[in-house]
Scaffold this motif. Structure first.
Motif, PDB file in Angstrom:
ATOM      1  N   GLU A 147       0.703  -1.455  -0.225  1.00  0.00           N
ATOM      2  CA  GLU A 147      -0.306  -0.224  -0.215  1.00  0.00           C
ATOM      3  C   GLU A 147       1.638   1.257   0.184  1.00  0.00           C
ATOM      4  O   GLU A 147       2.139   1.068   0.455  1.00  0.00           O
ATOM      5  CB  GLU A 147      -1.268   0.055   1.478  1.00  0.00           C
ATOM      6  N   GLU A 148       0.467   2.045  -1.292  1.00  0.00           N
ATOM      7  CA  GLU A 148       1.039   3.428  -0.969  1.00  0.00           C
ATOM      8  C   GLU A 148       1.412   4.290   0.639  1.00  0.00           C
ATOM      9  O   GLU A 148       0.208   4.002   0.979  1.00  0.00           O
ATOM     10  CB  GLU A 148       0.304   4.399  -2.072  1.00  0.00           C
ATOM     11  N   LYS A 149       2.525   4.916   1.049  1.00  0.00           N
ATOM     12  CA  LYS A 149       2.024   5.716   2.450  1.00  0.00           C
ATOM     13  C   LYS A 149       2.125   6.835   2.472  1.00  0.00           C
ATOM     14  O   LYS A 149       3.115   7.261   1.408  1.00  0.00           O
ATOM     15  CB  LYS A 149       3.383   5.226   3.213  1.00  0.00           C
ATOM     16  N   THR A 150       1.353   7.093   2.835  1.00  0.00           N
ATOM     17  CA  THR A 150       1.044   8.826   2.822  1.00  0.00           C
ATOM     18  C   THR A 150       2.167   9.584   3.974  1.00  0.00           C
ATOM     19  O   THR A 150       2.514   9.252   4.640  1.00  0.00           O
ATOM     20  CB  THR A 150      -0.140   9.417   2.971  1.00  0.00           C
TER      21      THR A 150
END
Length: 62
Positions: free
Chosen positions: A8-11
């Motif tokens: 999952e892409e981390k913000t």
């Protein structure tokens, strides 16, 4: 085909004072040897000096 699941892409989280992701990203770039509190102090002092000299919002310069 990879055996692992997709990542999952981390913000980036926002910093505690200015509530800005860019400030937090800048702190992470200055971070050296895990001393995040020192990096925050450096950034906040610099922003305070910018605000005093220009009398404008220091986040505009980011």
């Amino acid at each position: 085909m990879s055996r692992r699941g997709t990542v999952e892409e981390k913000t980036a989280k926002s910093d505690p004072i200015y509530r800005n992701r860019l400030v937090n990203m800048l702190v992470n770039r200055i971070l050296k040897y895990g001393k995040k509190s020192l990096a925050y102090q450096i950034i906040y002092r610099a922003m305070k000096k910018i605000q005093q000299k220009t009398e404008t919002n220091p986040q505009r310069s980011l």
